[in-house]
Design a protein around this motif. Sequence first.
Motif, short mmCIF file in Angstrom:
data_model
loop_
_atom_site.label_atom_id
_atom_site.label_comp_id
_atom_site.label_asym_id
_atom_site.label_seq_id
_atom_site.Cartn_x
_atom_site.Cartn_y
_atom_site.Cartn_z
N ALA A 28 0.86 -1.18 0.00
CA ALA A 28 0.00 0.00 0.00
C ALA A 28 0.89 1.23 0.00
CB ALA A 28 -0.92 0.00 1.21
N LEU A 29 0.74 2.08 -1.00
CA LEU A 29 1.60 3.25 -1.17
C LEU A 29 0.74 4.49 -1.39
CD1 LEU A 29 4.13 1.67 -3.67
CD2 LEU A 29 4.60 2.18 -1.27
N ASP A 30 1.03 5.56 -0.65
CA ASP A 30 0.29 6.80 -0.84
C ASP A 30 1.21 8.02 -0.88
OD1 ASP A 30 -2.31 7.62 -1.42
OD2 ASP A 30 -2.62 8.42 0.59
N ALA A 31 2.52 7.80 -0.87
CA ALA A 31 3.47 8.90 -0.99
C ALA A 31 3.39 9.50 -2.39
CB ALA A 31 4.88 8.42 -0.70
N ARG A 32 3.74 10.78 -2.52
CA ARG A 32 3.68 11.41 -3.84
C ARG A 32 4.73 10.85 -4.78
NH1 ARG A 32 5.29 15.27 -7.42
NH2 ARG A 32 7.17 15.84 -6.27
N THR A 33 5.94 10.61 -4.26
CA THR A 33 7.01 10.06 -5.10
C THR A 33 7.54 8.78 -4.47
OG1 THR A 33 8.71 11.42 -4.02
CG2 THR A 33 7.66 12.33 -5.98
N VAL A 34 7.59 7.72 -5.28
CA VAL A 34 7.99 6.40 -4.82
C VAL A 34 9.13 5.89 -5.68
CG1 VAL A 34 7.27 4.01 -4.45
CG2 VAL A 34 5.63 5.88 -4.06
N ALA A 35 10.25 5.55 -5.06
CA ALA A 35 11.36 4.93 -5.78
C ALA A 35 11.22 3.42 -5.68
CB ALA A 35 12.69 5.37 -5.18
N VAL A 36 11.51 2.74 -6.78
CA VAL A 36 11.48 1.27 -6.83
C VAL A 36 12.86 0.81 -7.22
CG1 VAL A 36 10.40 -0.75 -7.86
CG2 VAL A 36 9.04 1.31 -7.47
N ASP A 157 -2.37 12.09 -13.58
CA ASP A 157 -2.35 12.07 -12.12
C ASP A 157 -1.17 11.26 -11.60
OD1 ASP A 157 -4.77 13.53 -11.77
OD2 ASP A 157 -5.88 11.74 -12.34
N LEU A 158 -0.74 10.27 -12.38
CA LEU A 158 0.38 9.40 -11.99
C LEU A 158 1.30 9.21 -13.17
CD1 LEU A 158 1.82 7.29 -10.13
CD2 LEU A 158 0.20 5.59 -11.03
N VAL A 159 2.60 9.37 -12.93
CA VAL A 159 3.62 9.08 -13.94
C VAL A 159 4.40 7.87 -13.46
CG1 VAL A 159 5.68 9.90 -15.14
CG2 VAL A 159 3.79 11.49 -14.66
N VAL A 160 4.49 6.86 -14.31
CA VAL A 160 5.30 5.67 -14.04
C VAL A 160 6.52 5.75 -14.94
CG1 VAL A 160 5.39 3.15 -14.06
CG2 VAL A 160 3.26 4.32 -13.43
N ALA A 161 7.69 5.91 -14.35
CA ALA A 161 8.93 6.10 -15.11
C ALA A 161 9.88 4.94 -14.85
CB ALA A 161 9.58 7.43 -14.74
N ALA A 178 14.61 16.47 -12.47
CA ALA A 178 13.95 17.65 -11.91
C ALA A 178 12.50 17.72 -12.36
CB ALA A 178 14.71 18.91 -12.32
N HIS A 179 12.25 17.45 -13.63
CA HIS A 179 10.87 17.48 -14.14
C HIS A 179 10.02 16.41 -13.47
CE1 HIS A 179 11.16 20.54 -17.22
NE2 HIS A 179 12.24 19.98 -17.74
N LEU A 180 10.59 15.25 -13.26
CA LEU A 180 9.82 14.15 -12.67
C LEU A 180 9.57 14.36 -11.19
CD1 LEU A 180 11.54 11.10 -14.39
CD2 LEU A 180 9.18 11.87 -14.75
N LEU A 181 10.57 14.81 -10.45
CA LEU A 181 10.50 14.84 -8.99
C LEU A 181 10.04 16.17 -8.42
CD1 LEU A 181 13.79 12.95 -8.18
CD2 LEU A 181 11.50 12.17 -7.57
N ASP A 182 10.44 17.25 -9.03
CA ASP A 182 10.31 18.55 -8.37
C ASP A 182 9.26 19.47 -8.98
OD1 ASP A 182 12.45 17.71 -6.79
OD2 ASP A 182 13.92 18.56 -8.17
N GLU A 183 8.77 19.16 -10.15
CA GLU A 183 7.86 20.08 -10.83
C GLU A 183 6.51 19.43 -11.06
OE1 GLU A 183 9.72 21.65 -14.32
OE2 GLU A 183 11.66 21.87 -13.33
N GLY A 184 5.44 20.13 -10.72
CA GLY A 184 4.10 19.61 -10.92
C GLY A 184 3.56 18.94 -9.67
N ASP A 185 2.28 18.57 -9.72
CA ASP A 185 1.64 17.95 -8.57
C ASP A 185 1.24 16.51 -8.84
OD1 ASP A 185 -0.37 18.39 -10.37
OD2 ASP A 185 -1.61 19.63 -9.04
N HIS A 186 1.82 15.91 -9.87
CA HIS A 186 1.55 14.51 -10.19
C HIS A 186 2.20 13.58 -9.17
CE1 HIS A 186 5.48 15.53 -11.84
NE2 HIS A 186 5.80 14.26 -11.67
N ARG A 187 1.69 12.37 -9.07
CA ARG A 187 2.36 11.31 -8.34
C ARG A 187 3.39 10.66 -9.26
NH1 ARG A 187 -0.16 9.64 -3.61
NH2 ARG A 187 -2.22 10.54 -3.23
N LEU A 188 4.40 10.05 -8.66
CA LEU A 188 5.46 9.43 -9.45
C LEU A 188 5.87 8.10 -8.86
CD1 LEU A 188 7.79 9.61 -11.63
CD2 LEU A 188 9.17 10.67 -9.81
#
Length: 231
Positions: A28-36, A157-161, A178-188
């Motif tokens: 279960a994950l609800d953080a805005r940015t998740v590293a895998v 709403d969610l970017v999977v990179a 920077a674009h993925l992590l720091d800009e915008g309000d999307h989840r990653l």
Amino acid sequence: MNGGPAIALDDVRVRLGEVDALLGVTLALDARTVAVIGENGSGKSTFARLLAGLLAPAAGHLRVLGLDPVRQAAELRRRVAVVFSNPDAQIVMPTVAEDVAFSLRPQRLPRDEQRRRVDAALDRFGLTALRDRSSHDLSGGQKQLLALAGAFVREPDLVVADEPTAYLDARNAGRVAAHLLDEGDHRLVLVTHDLALAERCDTAVLFAAGRVEAVGRPADIVAEYERVLSC
């Protein structure tokens, strides 16, 4: 409205041919940015493709943004964007502007709104001067920025990179990160071998042999992974 976590897996199994790529994953994950993170073959990319609706689970239950990726696939595709390590796999149109606009076709937007979104995406990723350039003649870094523009123009709403900086030099890797992590309000959800990049996320997941080994604060999870690698 769904009140649960953004990403929820309950005993999920994924089988690719004769191989079990994910084995009973509960998460279960609800953080805005998740590293895998994890070694090659650990299940990282399978997990990413599962979240994007590109793979279906063989067993278990899965929700992404409150959606069932199998029964609500069209809605999931509208809300989730995918960025891969090789941008050539995502670039399909002859010019930069046309390629960004291609991502908007399923939304059937009015022409003025489509133009506004394309112009904004090109400006955001520093591609305005290249709008009429052949998309296949760009540098590697420019192609990855084009892939990002094609993803973000849809306002996901969610970017999977999946390894989006793997083939980039340090300067372009930094710009993409920077674009993925720091800009915008999307989840990653960011699949990466770059452990310094992983530590910039809000939480991290360590995969091994198709299972989740650890979840938590990125610095702790990276330290655990490094300990495993040193054994």
